[in-house]
Design an enzyme around this catalytic site. Structure first.
Site, PDB file in Angstrom:
ATOM      1  N   LYS A  22      43.772 -52.425  21.042  1.00  0.00           N
ATOM      2  CA  LYS A  22      43.378 -53.601  21.555  1.00  0.00           C
ATOM      3  C   LYS A  22      44.180 -54.327  22.372  1.00  0.00           C
ATOM      4  CE  LYS A  22      39.884 -55.191  17.873  1.00  0.00           C
ATOM      5  NZ  LYS A  22      39.530 -55.798  17.142  1.00  0.00           N
TER       6      LYS A  22
ATOM      7  N   GLY B 130      33.620 -57.240   8.069  1.00  0.00           N
ATOM      8  CA  GLY B 130      32.597 -56.673   9.005  1.00  0.00           C
ATOM      9  C   GLY B 130      31.665 -55.632   8.665  1.00  0.00           C
ATOM     10  N   ARG B 131      32.353 -54.510   8.116  1.00  0.00           N
ATOM     11  CA  ARG B 131      31.684 -53.277   7.744  1.00  0.00           C
ATOM     12  C   ARG B 131      30.939 -53.380   6.441  1.00  0.00           C
ATOM     13  NH1 ARG B 131      36.908 -52.961   7.845  1.00  0.00           N
ATOM     14  NH2 ARG B 131      38.219 -52.652   5.988  1.00  0.00           N
TER      15      ARG B 131
ATOM     16  N   HIS C 226      21.870 -25.684  11.714  1.00  0.00           N
ATOM     17  CA  HIS C 226      21.837 -24.819  12.707  1.00  0.00           C
ATOM     18  C   HIS C 226      23.092 -24.983  13.619  1.00  0.00           C
ATOM     19  CE1 HIS C 226      17.964 -23.219  11.554  1.00  0.00           C
ATOM     20  NE2 HIS C 226      17.646 -24.329  11.109  1.00  0.00           N
TER      21      HIS C 226
ATOM     22  N   LYS D 188      31.613 -61.111  14.242  1.00  0.00           N
ATOM     23  CA  LYS D 188      32.420 -62.009  13.012  1.00  0.00           C
ATOM     24  C   LYS D 188      33.289 -63.051  13.687  1.00  0.00           C
ATOM     25  CE  LYS D 188      35.295 -61.773   8.966  1.00  0.00           C
ATOM     26  NZ  LYS D 188      35.754 -60.733   7.932  1.00  0.00           N
TER      27      LYS D 188
ATOM     28  N   GLU E 288      37.521 -46.889   8.132  1.00  0.00           N
ATOM     29  CA  GLU E 288      38.132 -47.984   8.328  1.00  0.00           C
ATOM     30  C   GLU E 288      38.461 -48.766   7.105  1.00  0.00           C
ATOM     31  OE1 GLU E 288      36.095 -51.836  10.306  1.00  0.00           O
ATOM     32  OE2 GLU E 288      36.884 -50.702  12.215  1.00  0.00           O
TER      33      GLU E 288
ATOM     34  N   GLU F  87      34.275 -56.193  23.930  1.00  0.00           N
ATOM     35  CA  GLU F  87      33.223 -55.635  24.258  1.00  0.00           C
ATOM     36  C   GLU F  87      31.866 -56.329  24.069  1.00  0.00           C
ATOM     37  OE1 GLU F  87      35.520 -54.816  22.231  1.00  0.00           O
ATOM     38  OE2 GLU F  87      36.000 -52.634  22.311  1.00  0.00           O
TER      39      GLU F  87
HETATM   40  O1  F6P Z   1      37.935 -53.596  15.991  1.00  0.00           O
HETATM   41  C1  F6P Z   1      37.364 -53.293  14.463  1.00  0.00           C
HETATM   42  C2  F6P Z   1      36.390 -54.201  14.192  1.00  0.00           C
HETATM   43  O2  F6P Z   1      37.171 -55.615  13.896  1.00  0.00           O
HETATM   44  C3  F6P Z   1      35.565 -53.980  13.052  1.00  0.00           C
HETATM   45  O3  F6P Z   1      36.091 -54.234  11.730  1.00  0.00           O
HETATM   46  C4  F6P Z   1      34.332 -54.930  13.312  1.00  0.00           C
HETATM   47  O4  F6P Z   1      33.341 -54.480  12.374  1.00  0.00           O
HETATM   48  C5  F6P Z   1      34.057 -54.852  14.729  1.00  0.00           C
HETATM   49  O5  F6P Z   1      35.632 -54.457  15.298  1.00  0.00           O
HETATM   50  C6  F6P Z   1      33.311 -55.754  15.414  1.00  0.00           C
HETATM   51  O6  F6P Z   1      34.162 -57.122  15.282  1.00  0.00           O
HETATM   52  P1  F6P Z   1      33.410 -58.394  15.432  1.00  0.00           P
HETATM   53  O7  F6P Z   1      32.344 -58.610  14.469  1.00  0.00           O
HETATM   54  O8  F6P Z   1      34.438 -59.560  15.086  1.00  0.00           O
HETATM   55  O9  F6P Z   1      33.003 -58.776  16.921  1.00  0.00           O
END
Ligand code: F6P
Length: 548
Positions: free
Chosen positions: A512, A267-268, A384, A206, A353, A212
């Site tokens: 972060k 995002g979620r 189990h 987003k 979240e 990452e």
């Molecule tokens: O760090 C959490 C978060 O911001 C989530 O809310 C989001 O879904 C995820 O990281 C990924 O963010 P982006 O889509 O901006 O890479």
């Protein structure tokens, strides 16, 4: 005092709780033969049996009164109208617009968002068609066979969960891979399985600033260019999904290969937007539309059904009953279907979240519990492993048992066993086993005297443990869409009751920020920064282990 705890219904429910808390569901079922019928409902292809909860008519009336006093009717309207209910980020939360199949105008800052939504959907559809039909060719003129999604959190889990859940609907030529972890291992292992000529990388973020994702995307790009030996070939093998055009261009992906979404999509909550591109590539436009249709059915139901017959409201308010009155701070998601194995992880992000908050909309701290700890696993495997605790441990943790009536695998004989276990677990959690029942069973097995009496207490199940049973007619795009939307709205309702903002996530920022400085230290770009003695020692240990 907080707003919630000032409401008359909050107090009335405490009085009711003190009277009702020790009622056993066995008695409730015995005294009302119509309980299952009265405490169940169907929306589209999704059926909810909520009768195995520690609730009575009075509990439900009190909970619905609480929802009304907490202002839920107005908040639902505000969300659907595109008001900026995400107050800390000054944004609307309009995932419902992404699946607004009636296409009625929804305004954000005076602008109808539907034309933009439809235009991106149609671009996604064209692109997906080209890739799936083999019209879109790689740099050596071969069709795409492998899709690698690079993203994390909301830019990973939704597509991953849906593509896993709907594998039987997937394109037979297409293999789906999801890389989220920055550890290097996940990307390395994925790259071993794919070929540059036939792989499409979908970089999803987003913000397009997530370390990452950008690190994985850069490594994937280097890997690709080293093999294709032509920078121009990137355009055929890398597309981006983001709200941040500039960052996408700076990264080196042609904005013509970018699919857009907007800051009013959390995002979620984004799998319905261009973030769902991997879903569309795998399942096709028609099935993606069916997913949206299923969510829309639930949206309409949520917006219009009276609270007493409203699936997300019922799920939410029964949850409030346990979290805030019984003090049960955990909730188990147990899908009985291997295809749904990533559903617990998806709902974990969605719920924790969204509602893992301790500050109310007005900035005051809460003085009650908020989001439960969401955990789970496929139900049959859970049985189990950890179900022992759910049956006889000291925690009360409500459980959602989720399955489909029709067999997803088409292998004969398996589905009956699976569903027998779902129904048996729900019954066992509700009924438990009394000492007398345990004694009779042991006697029937030939035990007597002291040996029998020593075993009886271990064989007793208190029961009275709550479950919801959620049955899909079959696991298909439409019903999955309805199921996901039901959870989204359940979480929204609970956020409204708690007066928190379910649509921000400031809690992930501190880690972060600190990681940036520590990364510079580990990479040798910064000698040292002020830290506590533990953090300093950990950094030193890393440096010693990696010294040349
Ligand atoms: O760090 C959490 C978060 O911001 C989530 O809310 C989001 O879904 C995820 O990281 C990924 O963010 P982006 O889509 O901006 O890479």
């Amino acid at each position: 005092m907080s707003k919630l705890t000032q409401l008359p219904a909050w107090h009335a429910l405490w009085d009711h709780f003190n009277d009702a808390k020790n009622l056993h569901m066995r008695e409730l079922f015995d005294s009302d033969p119509a309980r299952a019928e009265r405490y169940s409902l169907e929306v589209g292809g999704l059926f909810l049996d909520y009768s195995k909860n520690r609730i009575t008519d009075a509990s439900l009336q009190g909970l619905m009164q609480l929802a009304r006093e907490a202002g839920l009717p107005a908040r639902i309207k505000a969300m659907f109208k595109g008001e900026k209910i995400n107050s800390t980020e000054h944004r609307a939360a309009l995932h419902v617009a992404l699946r607004n199949r009636t296409n009625s105008p929804i305004l954000v800052d005076g602008e109808d968002v539907m034309p933009k939504v439809n235009s991106v959907l149609s671009r996604m559809g064209k692109f997906a068609h080209a890739v799936r039909s083999g019209e879109w060719l790689g740099y050596t003129h071969q069709p795409i066979t492998d899709i690698v999604n690079i993203g994390i959190g909301g830019s990973d889990l939704g597509s991953l969960m849906v593509c896993s859940a709907l594998k039987p609907f997937g394109h037979p030529r297409m293999n789906m891979y999801f890389v989220s972890n920055v550890d290097g291992a996940q990307l390395k292992e994925t790259l071993k399985k794919v070929h540059p000529e036939t792989t499409l990388f979908v970089v999803e973020s987003k913000t397009f600033t997530t370390q990452e994702t950008l690190t994985n995307a850069l490594t994937a790009r280097d890997w690709f260019v080293a093999r294709a030996r032509d920078e121009k070939a990137v355009a055929k093998h890398f597309v981006a999904v983001s709200t941040n055009k500039k960052a996408v261009a700076d990264f080196g992906i042609d904005p013509a290969n970018m699919f857009e979404f907007w800051d009013w999509v959390g995002g979620r909550y984004s799998l319905w937007s261009a973030i769902g591109l991997p879903i569309m590539l795998y399942l096709g436009e028609e099935n993606f539309t069916e997913l949206l249709n299923g969510a829309h059915i639930m949206d309409q139901h949520f917006a219009n059904a009276p609270f007493e017959q409203n699936m997300p409201v019922l799920l939410a308010m029964i949850g409030i009953w346990y979290i805030n009155y019984y003090g049960g701070g955990s909730h188990v998601i147990a899908p009985y279907d291997q295809y749904l194995h990533r559903l617990p992880a998806f709902i974990q992000q969605l719920d924790m979240e969204s509602n893992g908050k301790q500050t109310m909309l007005d900035g005051a701290p809460v003085d009650f519990e908020t989001a439960p700890i969401i955990w789970g696993e496929t139900g049959i495997n859970g049985q189990h492993a950890f179900f022992q605790l759910l049956h006889q441990g000291t925690h009360i943790s409500p459980i959602d048992l989720i399955c489909s009536l029709q067999n997803s695998s088409s292998l004969p004989g398996h589905h009956e066993i699976l569903l027998a276990n779902v129904f048996a677990q729900a019954e066992a959690f509700m009924r438990g086993k009394t000492a007398d029942e345990a004694r009779s069973e042991l006697e029937a097995q030939g035990l007597t005297g002291e040996a029998l009496e020593a075993l009886v207490p271990h064989k007793v199940f208190a029961g009275n443990r709550p479950t919801n049973t959620l049955l899909m007619d079959r696991l298909d795009p439409r019903n999955l869409g309805s199921l996901i939307a039901a959870y989204e709205h359940k979480i929204f309702v609970q956020g409204v009751i708690w007066h928190i903002n379910s649509f921000d996530q400031w809690g992930v920022e501190l880690g972060k920020q600190l990681a940036k400085t520590i990364h510079a230290e580990l990479a040798g770009k910064l000698k040292s920064a002020p830290h506590d003695s533990s953090t300093k020692a950990l950094i030193e240990r890393y440096r010693r282990a990696n010294a040349q």
